[in-house]
Each structure stands twice: as structure tokens, then as C-alpha cells.
Design an enzyme around this catalytic site. Structure first.
Site, mmCIF file in Angstrom:
data_model
loop_
_atom_site.group_PDB
_atom_site.id
_atom_site.type_symbol
_atom_site.label_atom_id
_atom_site.label_comp_id
_atom_site.label_asym_id
_atom_site.label_seq_id
_atom_site.Cartn_x
_atom_site.Cartn_y
_atom_site.Cartn_z
ATOM 1 N N HIS A 176 0.859 -1.195 0.000
ATOM 2 C CA HIS A 176 0.000 0.000 0.000
ATOM 3 C C HIS A 176 0.885 1.232 0.000
ATOM 4 O O HIS A 176 1.968 1.234 0.580
ATOM 5 C CB HIS A 176 -0.972 0.020 1.181
ATOM 6 C CG HIS A 176 -0.333 -0.254 2.496
ATOM 7 N ND1 HIS A 176 0.006 -1.531 2.907
ATOM 8 C CD2 HIS A 176 0.050 0.573 3.504
ATOM 9 C CE1 HIS A 176 0.561 -1.471 4.108
ATOM 10 N NE2 HIS A 176 0.606 -0.203 4.489
ATOM 11 N N HIS A 230 0.846 5.090 1.184
ATOM 12 C CA HIS A 230 0.167 6.110 1.992
ATOM 13 C C HIS A 230 0.250 7.449 1.263
ATOM 14 O O HIS A 230 1.320 7.823 0.761
ATOM 15 C CB HIS A 230 0.884 6.304 3.333
ATOM 16 C CG HIS A 230 0.889 5.123 4.242
ATOM 17 N ND1 HIS A 230 0.074 5.023 5.334
ATOM 18 C CD2 HIS A 230 1.645 3.989 4.244
ATOM 19 C CE1 HIS A 230 0.321 3.894 5.991
ATOM 20 N NE2 HIS A 230 1.274 3.240 5.340
HETATM 21 P P1 AMP Z 1 1.687 0.179 7.370
HETATM 22 O O1 AMP Z 1 2.146 0.457 8.784
HETATM 23 O O2 AMP Z 1 2.474 0.909 6.338
HETATM 24 O O3 AMP Z 1 1.587 -1.299 7.091
HETATM 25 O O4 AMP Z 1 0.242 0.811 7.293
HETATM 26 C C1 AMP Z 1 -0.921 0.128 7.604
HETATM 27 C C2 AMP Z 1 -2.002 1.175 7.713
HETATM 28 O O5 AMP Z 1 -3.244 0.546 7.514
HETATM 29 C C3 AMP Z 1 -2.068 1.876 9.082
HETATM 30 O O6 AMP Z 1 -1.943 3.272 8.870
HETATM 31 C C4 AMP Z 1 -3.431 1.475 9.616
HETATM 32 O O7 AMP Z 1 -4.060 2.532 10.317
HETATM 33 C C5 AMP Z 1 -4.188 1.144 8.349
HETATM 34 N N1 AMP Z 1 -5.251 0.153 8.466
HETATM 35 C C6 AMP Z 1 -5.156 -1.089 8.999
HETATM 36 N N2 AMP Z 1 -6.325 -1.743 8.884
HETATM 37 C C7 AMP Z 1 -7.172 -0.893 8.246
HETATM 38 C C8 AMP Z 1 -8.543 -0.977 7.820
HETATM 39 N N3 AMP Z 1 -9.281 -2.074 8.046
HETATM 40 N N4 AMP Z 1 -9.095 0.092 7.212
HETATM 41 C C9 AMP Z 1 -8.372 1.213 6.994
HETATM 42 N N5 AMP Z 1 -7.075 1.351 7.360
HETATM 43 C C10 AMP Z 1 -6.490 0.320 7.982
#
Ligand code: AMP
Ligand code: ZN
Length: 138
Positions: free
Chosen positions: A101, A103
Site C-alpha cells: 500500500h 500512503h
Molecule cells: P503500514 O504500517 O504501512 O503497514 O500501514 C498500515 C495502515 O493501515 C495503518 O496506517 C493502519 O491505520 C491502516 N489500516 C489497517 N487496517 C485498516 C482498515 N481495516 N481500514 C483502513 N485502514 C487500515
């Protein structure tokens, strides 16, 4: 390929509802449920790739442009003055969901620091030696 145990596969393909900012044949962009700032968006491929090292070229060639487009839309709609594109690979890098993903994090003039580090130091000999090690592994 999808991974049936992956929550981002389910969100990206509409099996779990989300606050969707954008969708096309390859990607869904959603609002992060733990936003670093108002509008914090995640761009999710609809196929499962663990991280950027697995991402195929078709996705890789499109994701950066989409990040730029969404960032520009944030500036036009939310009043942020800038944005960060952040992409974590591996637990040590802060990755918590192992489905690639990107950001897109809006930055506001009075906002808290988000993506920062304390600059270290290195002499040119050390930099060259490190550069050579990386180069040899490419
Ligand atoms: P990372 O730390 O780069 O893996 O980012 C994961 C991101 O996904 C974090 O910012 C979480 O807040 C977000 N996240 C996890 N689960 C969900 C979800 N079900 N819906 C929306 N965001 C999510
Ligand atoms: Zn997945």
C-alpha cells in the site's frame, strides 16, 4: 492473485466496506482508519503483493501517478499545503499490513511533524563503500 486471509485484499475488492476515495480496474484508494492527518489515504492494489519488491510492473508504473493525483486532489479539497507519499516494506520499516500500500498523507501548515528523522553523518569513503555493496547486489 488474491490472498483470502488478507484484509486489504478484501477491502480492495469491495468485500469489506471502506471510505473509498478512488477506484479503477487495478486499485482502490481508501481512507486510513488511523489517520496521521485528516484525509490520510491508502492506495491498495486489487491483487495481492506483499510489498514493493513483489509489485508487478503494470501496478508499479501506475501507482506513483495515482498518488500524485490524489495528493493534488487533497490540496484542492482539504486545504492541505503538501503531502507525503510513504510506503513501508518489512516490519522493521513499520509495515504492519503485508499487502502493498502507498500512503498519501496530507500535510497542513500548522500540522505536527509526521515523516522525520535525525540526520546522521558519514564520510565519503564510507558512503562509497556502502554504495558499492548495494550496487553489487542489484
Ligand atoms: P503500514 O504500517 O504501512 O503497514 O500501514 C498500515 C495502515 O493501515 C495503518 O496506517 C493502519 O491505520 C491502516 N489500516 C489497517 N487496517 C485498516 C482498515 N481495516 N481500514 C483502513 N485502514 C487500515
Ligand atoms: Zn492482500
Amino acid at each position: 492473485m488474491k490472498d483470502e486471509n488478507c484484509i486489504f485484499c478484501k477491502i480492495a475488492n469491495g468485500e469489506i466496506p471502506s471510505a473509498t476515495v478512488y477506484e479503477d480496474d487495478r486499485f482502490r484508494a481508501i481512507l486510513d482508519m488511523g489517520p496521521a492527518s485528516k484525509g490520510h489515504t491508502l492506495i491498495l492494489p486489487k491483487e495481492h503483493f506483499k510489498d514493493v519488491c513483489e509489485l508487478d510492473e503494470e501496478y508499479a508504473s501506475r501507482v506513483l501517478g495515482l498518488g500524485g493525483r490524489i495528493g493534488a486532489a487533497m490540496k484542492a479539497s482539504l486545504g492541505c499545503s503538501g503531502f507525503n507519499l510513504v510506503q513501508n516494506n518489512g516490519a522493521s520499516a513499520g509495515q504492519t499490513v503485508f499487502h502493498f500500500h502507498l500512503h498519501v498523507i496530507p500535510r497542513y501548515d500548522d500540522g505536527a511533524p509526521i515523516v522525520t528523522w535525525d540526520p546522521g553523518s558519514a564520510d565519503i569513503g564510507e558512503l562509497k563503500e556502502t554504495a558499492e555493496r548495494i550496487h553489487e547486489a542489484l
